[in-house]
Design a protein around this motif. Structure first.
Motif, PDB file in Angstrom:
ATOM      1  N   LEU A  52       0.286 -41.730  -1.184  1.00  0.00           N
ATOM      2  CA  LEU A  52      -1.094 -41.882  -1.415  1.00  0.00           C
ATOM      3  C   LEU A  52      -1.984 -41.857  -0.137  1.00  0.00           C
ATOM      4  O   LEU A  52      -0.972 -42.012   0.839  1.00  0.00           O
ATOM      5  N   VAL A  53      -2.905 -40.958  -0.143  1.00  0.00           N
ATOM      6  CA  VAL A  53      -3.803 -39.939   0.979  1.00  0.00           C
ATOM      7  C   VAL A  53      -4.714 -40.242   1.100  1.00  0.00           C
ATOM      8  O   VAL A  53      -5.452 -40.483   0.127  1.00  0.00           O
ATOM      9  N   GLU A  54      -5.145 -41.430   2.101  1.00  0.00           N
ATOM     10  CA  GLU A  54      -6.313 -41.819   2.203  1.00  0.00           C
ATOM     11  C   GLU A  54      -7.025 -42.142   3.716  1.00  0.00           C
ATOM     12  O   GLU A  54      -6.374 -41.318   4.775  1.00  0.00           O
ATOM     13  N   LEU A  55      -8.117 -41.072   3.784  1.00  0.00           N
ATOM     14  CA  LEU A  55      -8.943 -40.099   5.190  1.00  0.00           C
ATOM     15  C   LEU A  55     -10.458 -41.459   5.183  1.00  0.00           C
ATOM     16  O   LEU A  55     -11.607 -42.051   4.216  1.00  0.00           O
ATOM     17  N   THR A  56     -10.263 -42.345   6.872  1.00  0.00           N
ATOM     18  CA  THR A  56     -11.047 -43.481   6.404  1.00  0.00           C
ATOM     19  C   THR A  56     -12.155 -42.450   7.886  1.00  0.00           C
ATOM     20  O   THR A  56     -11.888 -41.912   8.758  1.00  0.00           O
ATOM     21  N   ASP A  57     -12.995 -43.580   7.636  1.00  0.00           N
ATOM     22  CA  ASP A  57     -14.138 -43.552   9.352  1.00  0.00           C
ATOM     23  C   ASP A  57     -14.532 -41.614   9.124  1.00  0.00           C
ATOM     24  O   ASP A  57     -13.789 -41.102  10.776  1.00  0.00           O
ATOM     25  N   PRO A  75     -17.635 -27.429  15.448  1.00  0.00           N
ATOM     26  CA  PRO A  75     -17.796 -28.664  14.940  1.00  0.00           C
ATOM     27  C   PRO A  75     -16.417 -29.144  14.431  1.00  0.00           C
ATOM     28  O   PRO A  75     -15.387 -29.439  14.786  1.00  0.00           O
ATOM     29  N   ILE A  76     -16.198 -30.768  15.269  1.00  0.00           N
ATOM     30  CA  ILE A  76     -14.345 -32.121  15.311  1.00  0.00           C
ATOM     31  C   ILE A  76     -15.185 -32.330  14.016  1.00  0.00           C
ATOM     32  O   ILE A  76     -16.033 -33.226  14.009  1.00  0.00           O
ATOM     33  N   LEU A  77     -14.336 -32.785  13.186  1.00  0.00           N
ATOM     34  CA  LEU A  77     -13.653 -33.971  12.280  1.00  0.00           C
ATOM     35  C   LEU A  77     -12.704 -34.539  12.823  1.00  0.00           C
ATOM     36  O   LEU A  77     -12.031 -34.120  12.876  1.00  0.00           O
ATOM     37  N   LYS A  78     -13.507 -35.530  12.848  1.00  0.00           N
ATOM     38  CA  LYS A  78     -12.263 -37.067  13.316  1.00  0.00           C
ATOM     39  C   LYS A  78     -12.502 -37.930  12.536  1.00  0.00           C
ATOM     40  O   LYS A  78     -13.339 -38.149  11.479  1.00  0.00           O
ATOM     41  N   GLY A  79     -11.223 -38.481  11.909  1.00  0.00           N
ATOM     42  CA  GLY A  79     -11.011 -39.998  11.597  1.00  0.00           C
ATOM     43  C   GLY A  79      -9.811 -40.247  11.558  1.00  0.00           C
ATOM     44  O   GLY A  79      -9.104 -39.899  12.542  1.00  0.00           O
ATOM     45  N   HIS A  80      -9.667 -41.287  10.157  1.00  0.00           N
ATOM     46  CA  HIS A  80      -8.051 -41.659  10.299  1.00  0.00           C
ATOM     47  C   HIS A  80      -7.244 -41.119   8.893  1.00  0.00           C
ATOM     48  O   HIS A  80      -8.477 -40.880   7.535  1.00  0.00           O
ATOM     49  N   ILE A  81      -6.545 -40.562   8.870  1.00  0.00           N
ATOM     50  CA  ILE A  81      -5.279 -40.157   7.960  1.00  0.00           C
ATOM     51  C   ILE A  81      -3.802 -41.268   7.646  1.00  0.00           C
ATOM     52  O   ILE A  81      -3.594 -41.453   8.732  1.00  0.00           O
ATOM     53  N   LYS A  82      -3.994 -41.905   6.680  1.00  0.00           N
ATOM     54  CA  LYS A  82      -3.011 -43.197   5.953  1.00  0.00           C
ATOM     55  C   LYS A  82      -2.179 -42.108   4.910  1.00  0.00           C
ATOM     56  O   LYS A  82      -2.921 -41.976   3.932  1.00  0.00           O
ATOM     57  N   GLN A  94       8.575 -34.413   6.466  1.00  0.00           N
ATOM     58  CA  GLN A  94       8.711 -33.280   7.202  1.00  0.00           C
ATOM     59  C   GLN A  94       7.629 -32.869   7.960  1.00  0.00           C
ATOM     60  O   GLN A  94       6.891 -32.489   8.929  1.00  0.00           O
ATOM     61  N   ALA A  95       5.519 -32.540   7.457  1.00  0.00           N
ATOM     62  CA  ALA A  95       5.591 -31.956   7.855  1.00  0.00           C
ATOM     63  C   ALA A  95       4.099 -32.170   7.055  1.00  0.00           C
ATOM     64  O   ALA A  95       3.332 -32.537   6.227  1.00  0.00           O
ATOM     65  N   LEU A  96       2.564 -31.665   7.587  1.00  0.00           N
ATOM     66  CA  LEU A  96       0.956 -32.263   7.172  1.00  0.00           C
ATOM     67  C   LEU A  96      -0.007 -31.219   7.511  1.00  0.00           C
ATOM     68  O   LEU A  96       0.452 -30.836   8.789  1.00  0.00           O
ATOM     69  N   VAL A 122      -5.425 -39.938  13.212  1.00  0.00           N
ATOM     70  CA  VAL A 122      -4.037 -40.365  13.735  1.00  0.00           C
ATOM     71  C   VAL A 122      -3.478 -40.832  12.089  1.00  0.00           C
ATOM     72  O   VAL A 122      -4.085 -41.194  11.397  1.00  0.00           O
ATOM     73  N   LEU A 123      -2.370 -40.834  12.472  1.00  0.00           N
ATOM     74  CA  LEU A 123      -1.101 -40.657  11.029  1.00  0.00           C
ATOM     75  C   LEU A 123      -0.276 -42.401  11.139  1.00  0.00           C
ATOM     76  O   LEU A 123      -0.140 -42.349  12.586  1.00  0.00           O
ATOM     77  N   GLU A 124      -0.773 -42.630  10.182  1.00  0.00           N
ATOM     78  CA  GLU A 124      -0.366 -43.690   9.877  1.00  0.00           C
ATOM     79  C   GLU A 124       0.509 -44.124   8.828  1.00  0.00           C
ATOM     80  O   GLU A 124       0.308 -43.387   7.631  1.00  0.00           O
ATOM     81  N   GLY A 125       1.533 -44.697   8.639  1.00  0.00           N
ATOM     82  CA  GLY A 125       3.062 -45.026   8.047  1.00  0.00           C
ATOM     83  C   GLY A 125       2.485 -45.646   7.205  1.00  0.00           C
ATOM     84  O   GLY A 125       2.883 -47.185   8.016  1.00  0.00           O
TER      85      GLY A 125
END
Length: 126
Positions: A52-57, A75-82, A94-96, A122-125
């Motif tokens: 399950l991949v969630e992109l927020t903010d 332009p810079i895309l900012k956010g958090h990915i979980k 292994q890679a994203l 920010v990669l959160e596992g």
């Protein structure tokens, strides 16, 4: 009498020197500004068989010339990915790879003449 003339000339020289040497310092207004735009909706979610991949903010930060309103930098895309493991097995990431997509969902290719700015993810596992 001779002493007072010397004192007057010395005082006038000092006054002219002090008043004549005042420097006017000009403060220039900034020529560029950073504009932050929140994406609507500010989050996205994709469910797969194992993850399950969630992109927020999600926000886009753009550097703009104030006078011409021209975009100066990429332009810079900012956010958090979980990324969450939904499988019963232990799976290792292994890679994203992140790709920018246009409105039709097609990948936007990177051009060699563009400045490569790094965005914040920010990669959160779990």
């Amino acid at each position: 009498m001779h002493f007072t003339k010397v004192l007057i000339v010395l005082t006038l020289s000092l006054a002219i020197g002090v008043l004549g040497c005042t420097k006017e310092r000009k403060v220039e207004a900034p020529t560029q500004e950073q504009v932050t735009q929140n994406l609507v909706p500010p989050k996205a979610e994709m469910k797969g068989q194992n993850f399950l991949v969630e992109l927020t903010d999600l926000t886009v930060v753009t550097t703009v010339n104030i006078a011409s309103k021209e975009i100066i930098d990429t332009p810079i895309l900012k956010g958090h990915i979980k990324v969450t493991n939904k499988s019963k097995d232990i799976l290792d990431i292994q890679a994203l790879t992140l790709e920018y997509l246009d409105e039709a969902g097609k990948p936007i290719p990177y051009k060699t003449d563009e400045k490569n700015s790094e965005g914040l993810f920010v990669l959160e596992g779990s």
